[in-house]
Design a protein around this motif. Structure first.
Motif, PDB file in Angstrom:
ATOM      1  N   MET A   1       0.843  -1.198   0.000  1.00  0.00           N
ATOM      2  CA  MET A   1       0.000   0.000   0.000  1.00  0.00           C
ATOM      3  C   MET A   1       0.874   1.242   0.000  1.00  0.00           C
ATOM      4  SD  MET A   1      -2.701   1.453   2.847  1.00  0.00           S
ATOM      5  CE  MET A   1      -1.410   2.263   3.785  1.00  0.00           C
ATOM      6  N   HIS A   2       0.413   2.225  -0.726  1.00  0.00           N
ATOM      7  CA  HIS A   2       1.089   3.516  -0.760  1.00  0.00           C
ATOM      8  C   HIS A   2       0.032   4.590  -0.558  1.00  0.00           C
ATOM      9  CE1 HIS A   2       3.489   6.918  -1.982  1.00  0.00           C
ATOM     10  NE2 HIS A   2       2.730   7.150  -3.034  1.00  0.00           N
ATOM     11  N   THR A   3       0.302   5.528   0.350  1.00  0.00           N
ATOM     12  CA  THR A   3      -0.622   6.639   0.560  1.00  0.00           C
ATOM     13  C   THR A   3      -0.046   7.887  -0.084  1.00  0.00           C
ATOM     14  OG1 THR A   3      -1.456   5.721   2.633  1.00  0.00           O
ATOM     15  CG2 THR A   3      -1.828   8.066   2.244  1.00  0.00           C
ATOM     16  N   GLU A   4      -0.736   8.375  -1.096  1.00  0.00           N
ATOM     17  CA  GLU A   4      -0.299   9.590  -1.785  1.00  0.00           C
ATOM     18  C   GLU A   4      -0.733  10.823  -1.005  1.00  0.00           C
ATOM     19  OE1 GLU A   4      -0.447   8.684  -6.538  1.00  0.00           O
ATOM     20  OE2 GLU A   4      -2.298   9.230  -5.559  1.00  0.00           O
ATOM     21  N   THR A   5       0.155  11.800  -0.920  1.00  0.00           N
ATOM     22  CA  THR A   5      -0.240  13.131  -0.499  1.00  0.00           C
ATOM     23  C   THR A   5       0.119  14.067  -1.644  1.00  0.00           C
ATOM     24  OG1 THR A   5       0.145  12.653   1.851  1.00  0.00           O
ATOM     25  CG2 THR A   5       0.059  14.972   1.201  1.00  0.00           C
ATOM     26  N   GLU A   6      -0.897  14.593  -2.292  1.00  0.00           N
ATOM     27  CA  GLU A   6      -0.690  15.392  -3.493  1.00  0.00           C
ATOM     28  C   GLU A   6      -1.384  16.741  -3.380  1.00  0.00           C
ATOM     29  OE1 GLU A   6      -0.485  12.139  -7.120  1.00  0.00           O
ATOM     30  OE2 GLU A   6      -2.441  12.950  -6.553  1.00  0.00           O
ATOM     31  N   LEU A   7      -0.805  17.703  -4.063  1.00  0.00           N
ATOM     32  CA  LEU A   7      -1.458  18.983  -4.278  1.00  0.00           C
ATOM     33  C   LEU A   7      -1.741  19.075  -5.760  1.00  0.00           C
ATOM     34  CD1 LEU A   7      -2.398  21.726  -3.153  1.00  0.00           C
ATOM     35  CD2 LEU A   7      -0.100  22.600  -3.583  1.00  0.00           C
ATOM     36  N   LYS A   8      -3.016  19.177  -6.108  1.00  0.00           N
ATOM     37  CA  LYS A   8      -3.412  19.226  -7.514  1.00  0.00           C
ATOM     38  C   LYS A   8      -3.758  20.664  -7.897  1.00  0.00           C
ATOM     39  CE  LYS A   8      -5.323  14.514  -7.585  1.00  0.00           C
ATOM     40  NZ  LYS A   8      -4.472  13.901  -8.622  1.00  0.00           N
ATOM     41  N   LEU A   9      -3.290  21.060  -9.063  1.00  0.00           N
ATOM     42  CA  LEU A   9      -3.485  22.431  -9.541  1.00  0.00           C
ATOM     43  C   LEU A   9      -3.865  22.411 -11.013  1.00  0.00           C
ATOM     44  CD1 LEU A   9      -0.185  23.167  -7.878  1.00  0.00           C
ATOM     45  CD2 LEU A   9      -2.106  24.626  -7.253  1.00  0.00           C
ATOM     46  N   PHE A  10      -4.710  23.360 -11.407  1.00  0.00           N
ATOM     47  CA  PHE A  10      -5.058  23.525 -12.807  1.00  0.00           C
ATOM     48  C   PHE A  10      -4.119  24.548 -13.444  1.00  0.00           C
ATOM     49  CE2 PHE A  10      -9.528  22.311 -11.458  1.00  0.00           C
ATOM     50  CZ  PHE A  10      -9.458  21.055 -12.022  1.00  0.00           C
ATOM     51  N   VAL A  11      -3.786  24.304 -14.690  1.00  0.00           N
ATOM     52  CA  VAL A  11      -3.000  25.240 -15.479  1.00  0.00           C
ATOM     53  C   VAL A  11      -3.727  25.435 -16.806  1.00  0.00           C
ATOM     54  CG1 VAL A  11      -1.575  23.362 -16.387  1.00  0.00           C
ATOM     55  CG2 VAL A  11      -0.720  25.700 -16.484  1.00  0.00           C
ATOM     56  N   ALA A  12      -3.680  26.632 -17.359  1.00  0.00           N
ATOM     57  CA  ALA A  12      -4.331  26.897 -18.643  1.00  0.00           C
ATOM     58  C   ALA A  12      -3.503  26.310 -19.775  1.00  0.00           C
ATOM     59  CB  ALA A  12      -4.500  28.406 -18.845  1.00  0.00           C
ATOM     60  N   LEU A  13      -4.192  25.858 -20.826  1.00  0.00           N
ATOM     61  CA  LEU A  13      -3.509  25.226 -21.954  1.00  0.00           C
ATOM     62  C   LEU A  13      -2.467  26.155 -22.557  1.00  0.00           C
ATOM     63  CD1 LEU A  13      -3.235  22.878 -23.936  1.00  0.00           C
ATOM     64  CD2 LEU A  13      -5.103  23.873 -25.270  1.00  0.00           C
ATOM     65  N   GLN A  14      -2.776  27.453 -22.649  1.00  0.00           N
ATOM     66  CA  GLN A  14      -1.833  28.384 -23.269  1.00  0.00           C
ATOM     67  C   GLN A  14      -0.588  28.621 -22.424  1.00  0.00           C
ATOM     68  OE1 GLN A  14      -5.021  29.024 -22.311  1.00  0.00           O
ATOM     69  NE2 GLN A  14      -5.383  31.229 -22.181  1.00  0.00           N
ATOM     70  N   ASP A  15      -0.623  28.185 -21.159  1.00  0.00           N
ATOM     71  CA  ASP A  15       0.549  28.351 -20.292  1.00  0.00           C
ATOM     72  C   ASP A  15       1.380  27.079 -20.190  1.00  0.00           C
ATOM     73  OD1 ASP A  15      -0.061  31.034 -19.588  1.00  0.00           O
ATOM     74  OD2 ASP A  15      -1.546  30.332 -18.149  1.00  0.00           O
ATOM     75  N   TYR A  16       0.974  26.025 -20.891  1.00  0.00           N
ATOM     76  CA  TYR A  16       1.626  24.723 -20.745  1.00  0.00           C
ATOM     77  C   TYR A  16       3.110  24.793 -21.115  1.00  0.00           C
ATOM     78  CZ  TYR A  16       2.534  19.710 -21.313  1.00  0.00           C
ATOM     79  OH  TYR A  16       3.062  18.451 -21.213  1.00  0.00           O
ATOM     80  N   ASP A  17       3.426  25.320 -22.291  1.00  0.00           N
ATOM     81  CA  ASP A  17       4.822  25.364 -22.739  1.00  0.00           C
ATOM     82  C   ASP A  17       5.677  26.224 -21.818  1.00  0.00           C
ATOM     83  OD1 ASP A  17       4.217  23.701 -24.858  1.00  0.00           O
ATOM     84  OD2 ASP A  17       3.935  25.348 -26.286  1.00  0.00           O
ATOM     85  N   SER A  18       5.115  27.335 -21.360  1.00  0.00           N
ATOM     86  CA  SER A  18       5.863  28.196 -20.438  1.00  0.00           C
ATOM     87  C   SER A  18       6.130  27.493 -19.120  1.00  0.00           C
ATOM     88  CB  SER A  18       5.082  29.499 -20.174  1.00  0.00           C
ATOM     89  OG  SER A  18       4.938  30.252 -21.356  1.00  0.00           O
ATOM     90  N   LEU A  19       5.165  26.688 -18.685  1.00  0.00           N
ATOM     91  CA  LEU A  19       5.346  25.951 -17.435  1.00  0.00           C
ATOM     92  C   LEU A  19       6.441  24.898 -17.586  1.00  0.00           C
ATOM     93  CD1 LEU A  19       4.592  25.352 -14.553  1.00  0.00           C
ATOM     94  CD2 LEU A  19       2.632  24.020 -15.370  1.00  0.00           C
ATOM     95  N   VAL A  20       6.487  24.212 -18.725  1.00  0.00           N
ATOM     96  CA  VAL A  20       7.547  23.229 -18.960  1.00  0.00           C
ATOM     97  C   VAL A  20       8.917  23.902 -18.873  1.00  0.00           C
ATOM     98  CG1 VAL A  20       8.592  21.703 -20.690  1.00  0.00           C
ATOM     99  CG2 VAL A  20       6.125  21.671 -20.321  1.00  0.00           C
ATOM    100  N   LYS A  21       9.072  25.053 -19.520  1.00  0.00           N
ATOM    101  CA  LYS A  21      10.353  25.774 -19.473  1.00  0.00           C
ATOM    102  C   LYS A  21      10.686  26.203 -18.051  1.00  0.00           C
ATOM    103  CE  LYS A  21       9.948  27.577 -24.204  1.00  0.00           C
ATOM    104  NZ  LYS A  21       9.788  28.802 -25.045  1.00  0.00           N
TER     105      LYS A  21
END
Length: 353
Positions: A1-21
């Protein structure tokens, strides 16, 4: 068993490439890999697993496939913590007998349950990962882009997930704030699985909030039990976001044969709840300012302070906008203000401290 602790966030599609960089150049981060993931989710025709707050999927990539079940956990204000069990498999359908027996409710007939499973929806997305190590903290960063598919409908996936490997929950939030200094983000409370169930039409959308009973009178005694009030208000903020997107999707999916009165009623409902969103954020600001340290942190951040300053103008600009109704029916231009998501994250940091 593994218990995940995650923070989930939305990002806009137009910001995807900038976020990768941004993530490639982020201090203490190492690029992991890029992968294509297909995920098929299963349940019974009566959604027995969903009723038990369980999520069952088979996930596959180029070199690996596994079945996973997530059991009941805690989800609040973008933080997700749920036990999960993973088993490597080569089959296209899951075998519940491979999971530990203790996770099931008493007297569960696993053979019968297994025989009634069927595919409900799928999620297919590309995932890029990074590993961030700093002091005693290790966090895996995953950026997902793809779609949920159910009942011949689709919903886009553009999510950033921060999973805690070692460290404290506060480390997740502080990392998110560092990223949000550069890229617009907002908290995500709806998992991919929940999005799939809703899209399938097998689970009705439920607008859940106890705002009216708890908060409208809170200003009279704002310093008493401040954290519970802020938590209620923040959860209401996030629920309003979900409902506005739900309304927007309903309006966009309406056919040309839909009576005009439907459009008018839904547009009016959207305006009503958009105004309530503004009101909710204003209440949160008023409550937050009753804590001196929280107020100072909000106002010393120039991006959050600028966002707070323009709030009173938002309702007027929403009603005076000359764009078409369909262009107005999106909160994305609003939350892509950098201060929007940072305000949420600072409140979440305060609530978890």
């Amino acid at each position: 068993m593994h218990t995940e602790t995650e923070l989930k966030l939305f990002v806009a599609l137009q910001d995807y490439d900038s976020l990768v960089k941004t993530l490639n150049n982020f201090p203490h981060s190492t690029y992991g890999k890029s992968d294509l993931l297909f995920n098929h989710y299963f349940d019974t025709s009566t959604l027995q697993l969903a009723q038990w707050d369980m999520g069952l999927r088979i996930r596959g990539s180029k070199n690996h496939q596994e079945q996973t079940i997530k059991t009941a956990g805690n989800v609040g204000s973008g933080l997700h913590s749920r036990p999960e069990f993973n088993v490597t498999t080569a089959e296209k359908t899951p075998n519940l007998l491979l999971f530990p027996q203790h996770i099931w409710p008493n007297n569960t007939d696993l053979h019968a349950l297994n025989n009634t499973l069927k595919g409900i929806f799928e999620t297919n997305f590309s995932r890029e990962t990074w590993l961030m190590k700093s002091n005693s903290c290790t966090i895996e960063i995953a950026l997902d882009k793809g779609e949920v598919i159910a009942a011949q409908k689709t919903k886009l996936i553009n999510e950033l997930e921060l999973e805690l490997i070692t460290g404290q929950t506060e480390d997740l939030i502080e990392l998110a704030l560092q990223i949000a200094n550069l890229i617009p983000l907002r908290l995500a409370v709806e998992s991919k699985a929940l999005a799939g169930y809703l899209l399938s039409g097998k689970v009705p959308y439920q607008f859940k909030t106890d705002w009216p009973n708890r908060l409208n009178d809170a200003i009279a005694s704002p310093t008493q039990n401040l954290k519970p009030l802020l938590k209620i208000a923040l959860n209401h903020w996030l629920e309003l976001e979900r409902y506005l997107e739900h309304l927007s999707n309903n309006i966009r999916e309406a056919s040309e044969q839909t009576p005009p009165i439907f459009q008018l009623e839904k547009n009016a409902e959207y305006a009503k709840f958009f105004n309530q969103l503004i009101h909710c954020i204003g209440i949160l600001q008023s409550l937050a300012f009753n804590d001196k340290k929280l107020k100072a942190r909000l106002l010393l951040d120039s991006q959050i302070a600028a966002f707070i300053k323009i709030l009173p103008k938002k309702v007027a600009s929403f009603h005076q906008n000359s764009a078409s109704p369909k262009e107005l029916l999106s909160i994305e231009p609003f939350w892509r203000d950098i201060g929007y998501g940072k305000f949420q994250l600072v409140l979440l940091a305060y609530l978890t401290s």
